[in-house]
Write a protein that holds these residues in place. Structure first.
Motif, PDB file in Angstrom:
ATOM      1  N   PRO A 144      65.752 -28.298  11.341  1.00 41.40           N
ATOM      2  CA  PRO A 144      65.487 -27.802   9.981  1.00 41.40           C
ATOM      3  C   PRO A 144      65.357 -26.288   9.901  1.00 41.40           C
ATOM      4  CG  PRO A 144      64.131 -29.721  10.475  1.00 41.40           C
ATOM      5  CD  PRO A 144      64.803 -29.349  11.752  1.00 41.40           C
ATOM      6  N   ASN A 145      64.717 -25.691  10.879  1.00 43.52           N
ATOM      7  CA  ASN A 145      64.486 -24.244  10.838  1.00 43.52           C
ATOM      8  C   ASN A 145      65.296 -23.483  11.885  1.00 43.52           C
ATOM      9  OD1 ASN A 145      62.554 -24.600   8.795  1.00 43.52           O
ATOM     10  ND2 ASN A 145      60.935 -24.976  10.307  1.00 43.52           N
ATOM     11  N   GLY A 146      66.378 -24.079  12.355  1.00 46.70           N
ATOM     12  CA  GLY A 146      67.177 -23.442  13.393  1.00 46.70           C
ATOM     13  C   GLY A 146      68.571 -23.098  12.918  1.00 46.70           C
ATOM     14  N   ASN A 147      69.279 -22.333  13.745  1.00 47.79           N
ATOM     15  CA  ASN A 147      70.646 -21.923  13.421  1.00 47.79           C
ATOM     16  C   ASN A 147      71.699 -22.705  14.196  1.00 47.79           C
ATOM     17  OD1 ASN A 147      69.745 -19.888  11.656  1.00 47.79           O
ATOM     18  ND2 ASN A 147      69.455 -18.454  13.362  1.00 47.79           N
ATOM     19  N   ARG A 148      71.271 -23.569  15.120  1.00 48.24           N
ATOM     20  CA  ARG A 148      72.226 -24.345  15.913  1.00 48.24           C
ATOM     21  C   ARG A 148      72.882 -25.412  15.055  1.00 48.24           C
ATOM     22  NH1 ARG A 148      70.059 -26.236  21.640  1.00 48.24           N
ATOM     23  NH2 ARG A 148      72.296 -26.714  21.726  1.00 48.24           N
ATOM     24  N   THR A 149      74.183 -25.586  15.263  1.00 49.59           N
ATOM     25  CA  THR A 149      74.967 -26.522  14.452  1.00 49.59           C
ATOM     26  C   THR A 149      74.938 -27.909  15.059  1.00 49.59           C
ATOM     27  OG1 THR A 149      76.425 -24.704  13.816  1.00 49.59           O
ATOM     28  CG2 THR A 149      77.230 -26.937  13.439  1.00 49.59           C
ATOM     29  N   ASN A 150      74.813 -28.905  14.212  1.00 45.21           N
ATOM     30  CA  ASN A 150      74.848 -30.294  14.660  1.00 45.21           C
ATOM     31  C   ASN A 150      76.292 -30.753  14.778  1.00 45.21           C
ATOM     32  OD1 ASN A 150      74.170 -32.932  15.303  1.00 45.21           O
ATOM     33  ND2 ASN A 150      73.944 -33.541  13.155  1.00 45.21           N
ATOM     34  N   ARG A 151      76.731 -31.100  15.986  1.00 45.05           N
ATOM     35  CA  ARG A 151      78.102 -31.547  16.213  1.00 45.05           C
ATOM     36  C   ARG A 151      78.119 -32.902  16.922  1.00 45.05           C
ATOM     37  NH1 ARG A 151      78.733 -25.846  17.482  1.00 45.05           N
ATOM     38  NH2 ARG A 151      79.987 -24.816  15.863  1.00 45.05           N
ATOM     39  N   VAL A 152      77.140 -33.724  16.642  1.00 43.43           N
ATOM     40  CA  VAL A 152      77.028 -35.049  17.260  1.00 43.43           C
ATOM     41  C   VAL A 152      77.654 -36.088  16.341  1.00 43.43           C
ATOM     42  CG1 VAL A 152      75.445 -36.798  18.148  1.00 43.43           C
ATOM     43  CG2 VAL A 152      74.922 -34.374  18.464  1.00 43.43           C
ATOM     44  N   THR A 153      78.502 -36.966  16.920  1.00 42.13           N
ATOM     45  CA  THR A 153      79.113 -38.061  16.176  1.00 42.13           C
ATOM     46  C   THR A 153      78.502 -39.382  16.655  1.00 42.13           C
ATOM     47  OG1 THR A 153      80.938 -38.451  17.735  1.00 42.13           O
ATOM     48  CG2 THR A 153      81.234 -36.694  16.118  1.00 42.13           C
ATOM     49  N   SER A 154      79.048 -40.490  16.181  1.00 43.42           N
ATOM     50  CA  SER A 154      78.507 -41.794  16.560  1.00 43.42           C
ATOM     51  C   SER A 154      78.798 -42.144  18.010  1.00 43.42           C
ATOM     52  CB  SER A 154      79.092 -42.883  15.647  1.00 43.42           C
ATOM     53  OG  SER A 154      80.515 -42.893  15.736  1.00 43.42           O
ATOM     54  N   SER A 155      79.896 -41.613  18.576  1.00 40.60           N
ATOM     55  CA  SER A 155      80.277 -41.966  19.949  1.00 40.60           C
ATOM     56  C   SER A 155      80.154 -40.812  20.939  1.00 40.60           C
ATOM     57  CB  SER A 155      81.723 -42.488  19.990  1.00 40.60           C
ATOM     58  OG  SER A 155      81.860 -43.658  19.214  1.00 40.60           O
TER      59      SER A 155
END
Length: 235
Positions: free
Chosen positions: A78-89
């Motif tokens: 929530p308070n970070g700059n890192r991008t979420n790149r996680v998928t289901s697999s």
């Protein structure tokens, strides 16, 4: 409203004979910049989709071709700059250094291209696949020239443009593996000549290293019985 719309049900459908093969500069200047500033696009040819909600093989479009998507970057925390790149697999992992996209007129950095590879499983023990993504983002550049440091470059807006494709494997690696299993049989014939046979074809450039350099046959006595040497002779 855009003049041309070639997207149907989230898939690009061009007329016969047309191919969408833009350069990095065209993707940033003609498409991504217009998307970020809500300007008319040259053509509505790139669909909007959150690429991290799908595995790469589940995204719309032809799996054998390059696919392009507008996507919104999501923060991992929530308070970070890192991008979420996680998928289901699995997950997308960045590789190499980012490429700067420079304006040809002002010589300023206006965009960057990040290369990512898809891994199956959970980080950091996932298995690498042949799926590749190029992620283009528009940036703010506070420096006067393209030689500005990375600290002066920040992403502008939440939109990114993604190019996703399946990297083709090289057949050379498979051939090298087969050559490593070659077995050589050397026979000492009556005429004192060497005859080499192999269970699988060996290329002239990659022959068995332990069979090279054979120049003569040594016998225990003249006119002795024929000898058969199994394996490769070493000197």
């Amino acid at each position: 409203m855009d003049k041309f719309n070639f997207v149907r049900n989230g898939m690009i459908r061009l007329p016969p004979g047309f191919r969408f093969q833009p350069t990095d500069e065209e993707l940033v200047f003609q498409y991504l910049r217009c998307k970020v500033f809500s300007c008319p696009l040259p053509a509505s040819i790139i669909p909007e989709i959150n690429v991290c909600l799908y595995d790469p093989w589940d995204l719309p479009g032809d799996l054998e071709q390059e696919r392009y998507f507008f996507s919104n970057k999501e923060s991992k925390y929530p308070n970070g700059n890192r991008t979420n790149r996680v998928t289901s697999s699995g997950y997308w992992k960045a590789t190499g250094s980012d490429k700067k996209i420079v304006s040809p007129r002002r010589n300023n950095i206006v965009g960057k291209k990040k290369s990512l590879v898809f891994y199956r499983g959970k980080a950091p023990t996932g298995s690498k696949t042949d799926w590749v993504m190029h992620e283009y983002s528009l940036v703010n550049n506070t420096g006067p020239t393209a030689s500005s440091t990375e600290n002066s470059i920040n992403q502008k807006g939440s939109w990114v443009l993604c190019r996703i494709f399946l990297k083709k494997r090289s057949c050379q690696k498979d051939e090298d593996i087969l050559l490593n299993y070659d077995s050589c049989k050397v026979k000492n014939t009556e005429k004192g000549q060497l005859q080499i046979t192999s269970t699988s074809p060996v290329s002239s450039s990659s022959s068995c290293s332990s069979c090279s350099g054979i120049t003569e046959v040594l016998s225990s006595h003249e006119g002795g019985d024929d000898e058969e040497i199994s394996g490769c002779t070493k000197f």
